[in-house]
Scaffold this motif. Structure first.
Motif, PDB file in Angstrom:
ATOM      1  N   GLN A 114       0.794  -1.222   0.000  1.00 35.82           N
ATOM      2  CA  GLN A 114       0.000   0.000   0.000  1.00 35.82           C
ATOM      3  C   GLN A 114       0.831   1.280   0.000  1.00 35.82           C
ATOM      4  O   GLN A 114       0.463   2.270  -0.637  1.00 35.82           O
ATOM      5  N   LEU A 115       1.948   1.299   0.697  1.00 35.32           N
ATOM      6  CA  LEU A 115       2.760   2.518   0.735  1.00 35.32           C
ATOM      7  C   LEU A 115       3.335   2.867  -0.634  1.00 35.32           C
ATOM      8  O   LEU A 115       3.730   4.018  -0.869  1.00 35.32           O
ATOM      9  N   TYR A 116       3.380   1.899  -1.532  1.00 32.93           N
ATOM     10  CA  TYR A 116       3.867   2.165  -2.885  1.00 32.93           C
ATOM     11  C   TYR A 116       2.724   2.451  -3.852  1.00 32.93           C
ATOM     12  O   TYR A 116       2.954   2.590  -5.056  1.00 32.93           O
ATOM     13  N   GLY A 117       1.503   2.509  -3.343  1.00 31.24           N
ATOM     14  CA  GLY A 117       0.371   2.870  -4.180  1.00 31.24           C
ATOM     15  C   GLY A 117      -0.660   1.791  -4.374  1.00 31.24           C
ATOM     16  O   GLY A 117      -1.667   2.000  -5.040  1.00 31.24           O
ATOM     17  N   GLY A 118      -0.421   0.603  -3.810  1.00 28.61           N
ATOM     18  CA  GLY A 118      -1.404  -0.456  -3.929  1.00 28.61           C
ATOM     19  C   GLY A 118      -1.074  -1.455  -5.023  1.00 28.61           C
ATOM     20  O   GLY A 118       0.034  -1.475  -5.571  1.00 28.61           O
ATOM     21  N   LEU A 119      -2.041  -2.277  -5.358  1.00 31.24           N
ATOM     22  CA  LEU A 119      -1.850  -3.359  -6.324  1.00 31.24           C
ATOM     23  C   LEU A 119      -1.338  -2.830  -7.656  1.00 31.24           C
ATOM     24  O   LEU A 119      -1.868  -1.863  -8.203  1.00 31.24           O
ATOM     25  N   GLY A 120      -0.279  -3.460  -8.160  1.00 34.10           N
ATOM     26  CA  GLY A 120       0.281  -3.086  -9.445  1.00 34.10           C
ATOM     27  C   GLY A 120       1.403  -2.073  -9.360  1.00 34.10           C
ATOM     28  O   GLY A 120       2.116  -1.855 -10.335  1.00 34.10           O
ATOM     29  N   LYS A 121       1.577  -1.462  -8.197  1.00 37.42           N
ATOM     30  CA  LYS A 121       2.628  -0.455  -8.032  1.00 37.42           C
ATOM     31  C   LYS A 121       3.756  -0.930  -7.119  1.00 37.42           C
ATOM     32  O   LYS A 121       4.777  -0.262  -7.018  1.00 37.42           O
ATOM     33  N   ASN A 122       3.563  -2.041  -6.449  1.00 35.25           N
ATOM     34  CA  ASN A 122       4.617  -2.595  -5.589  1.00 35.25           C
ATOM     35  C   ASN A 122       5.730  -3.177  -6.451  1.00 35.25           C
ATOM     36  O   ASN A 122       5.466  -3.859  -7.445  1.00 35.25           O
ATOM     37  N   PHE A 123       6.974  -2.904  -6.073  1.00 34.26           N
ATOM     38  CA  PHE A 123       8.092  -3.361  -6.902  1.00 34.26           C
ATOM     39  C   PHE A 123       8.591  -4.742  -6.496  1.00 34.26           C
ATOM     40  O   PHE A 123       9.422  -5.333  -7.197  1.00 34.26           O
ATOM     41  N   MET A 124       8.120  -5.270  -5.370  1.00 29.95           N
ATOM     42  CA  MET A 124       8.485  -6.624  -4.978  1.00 29.95           C
ATOM     43  C   MET A 124       7.253  -7.383  -4.536  1.00 29.95           C
ATOM     44  O   MET A 124       6.211  -6.783  -4.235  1.00 29.95           O
ATOM     45  N   ASN A 125       7.364  -8.691  -4.522  1.00 27.44           N
ATOM     46  CA  ASN A 125       6.247  -9.529  -4.107  1.00 27.44           C
ATOM     47  C   ASN A 125       5.970  -9.312  -2.623  1.00 27.44           C
ATOM     48  O   ASN A 125       6.868  -9.504  -1.792  1.00 27.44           O
ATOM     49  N   PRO A 126       4.766  -8.899  -2.244  1.00 22.15           N
ATOM     50  CA  PRO A 126       4.472  -8.586  -0.836  1.00 22.15           C
ATOM     51  C   PRO A 126       4.691  -9.757   0.111  1.00 22.15           C
ATOM     52  O   PRO A 126       5.219  -9.581   1.205  1.00 22.15           O
ATOM     53  N   ALA A 127       4.280 -10.948  -0.302  1.00 25.24           N
ATOM     54  CA  ALA A 127       4.425 -12.112   0.572  1.00 25.24           C
ATOM     55  C   ALA A 127       5.895 -12.434   0.824  1.00 25.24           C
ATOM     56  O   ALA A 127       6.290 -12.745   1.954  1.00 25.24           O
TER      57      ALA A 127
END
Length: 340
Positions: A114-127
């Motif tokens: 979320q801090l990177y803007g949510g789904l599709g904006k994260n640069f690494m896999n959240p899990a």
């Protein structure tokens, strides 16, 4: 003409005529993970289910809470938080305390996603980002329950966990030894210790076949990843072991199948072109083997994918298709233009 009946929707490119949306794709991923979850429940008891349920519920809650506090449109309906919760649970030992998995869920959703803007904006896999964070409790994250042990759903004491732990095939491979008392068939079926969602290569492959059939993923990243691990370990076995057997144990043990099929193929954190995806998969495979061979930790899948996630922007920059209608000027034309 009834223009309302056309249901036209103006949006930015690309324009794709398809009935698929984020929710349907995430639902397919959830369905594909069900066989691995069933295997985890069979081999480790119903605690595998409760850990997964707690993880999913926490991810959904933290996504709802963050977007509520930040006054953003709710996105829990797209099911991406559910996928993150399941994947994080899959990468953890079944004996992980519930409070610890919840902390990992908070890190995955709030910090990585979320801090990177949510789904599709994260640069690494959240899990995977959360799993790496959870190694702040390295002792707990590196404690593996023996297959066939029914772990209770309630709190598990350290003494109780110590009594049901067992060495994993990777712990032997890391020392240049063949797994003692563990056959290749057991590795394939899932009768081994390890993270609860990674033990059964068979169930993960079934899930991967489903995702390919549904065209959610392509084979470029999984095959490049798995084949790289296979080729390198076949060419360079440790301890004078048989090349082919050593290779099979390395492919079937640990998180190679889970990482290659479900983690490395994450849309937001993997390259967009097929050529880039192959390069990405090869990089994941090479780093995985390097960590297994030369690192202090026996497994390298998580860190390999995270490292390659950080290179996606570079891969996409230099490995991209030519623009439609664009003709690349030759060097002589460029020199003439520069001279003028």
């Amino acid at each position: 003409m009834d223009y309302k009946a056309l249901k036209l929707k103006a949006s930015s490119s690309p324009h794709i005529r398809s009935n698929e949306d984020v929710r349907s794709i995430m639902l397919d991923v959830i369905i594909a993970m069900v066989p691995a979850l069933v295997a985890a429940i069979y081999f480790f008891g119903f605690r595998a289910l409760t850990v997964t349920v707690v993880s999913v519920a926490a991810c959904v809650f933290f996504e709802w809470l963050y977007r509520k506090v930040m006054h953003k449109p709710q996105s829990i309906g797209d099911l991406s938080a559910v996928v993150t919760g399941m994947l994080l649970a899959f990468t953890c030992p079944v004996s992980i305390p519930y409070w610890m998995i919840v902390i990992g869920d908070a890190f995955a959703i709030i910090i990585v996603k979320q801090l990177y803007g949510g789904l599709g904006k994260n640069f690494m896999n959240p899990a995977l980002g959360a799993r790496a964070f959870l190694f702040s409790w390295a002792g707990t994250m590196g404690t593996w329950v023996a297959s066939g042990t029914n772990v209770g759903v309630g709190p598990v004491s350290d003494a109780a966990v110590d009594a049901i732990t067992a060495a994993t095939p990777l712990s032997f491979l890391h020392q240049g030894l063949m797994p003692d008392g563990t056959t290749l068939l057991q590795c394939f079926m899932g009768q081994i210790g390890g993270s609860m969602g990674e033990v059964s290569a068979l169930m993960l492959i079934i899930g991967g076949i489903y995702l390919c059939w549904r065209k959610v993923i392509t084979l470029h990243i999984p095959l490049a990843f798995i084949l790289t691990v296979a080729v390198v370990t076949f060419a360079f076995p440790q301890g004078g072991q048989d090349n082919f057997t050593w290779m099979l144990y390395n492919v079937l043990s640990g998180g190679v199948m889970l990482g290659a099929i479900f983690m490395a193929t994450d849309y937001a954190s993997s390259p967009v072109t097929h050529k880039g995806q192959i390069i990405f998969g090869i990089g994941c495979g090479l780093i995985t083997v390097f960590i297994r061979y030369f690192g202090t930790y026996s497994e390298g899948v998580c860190f390999a994918i995270l490292v390659m996630n950080c290179t996606v922007w570079l891969i996409d920059r230099y490995i991209k298709p030519a623009r439609f209608g664009f003709v690349k000027a030759d060097k002589s034309e460029k020199k003439e233009a520069a001279a003028k």
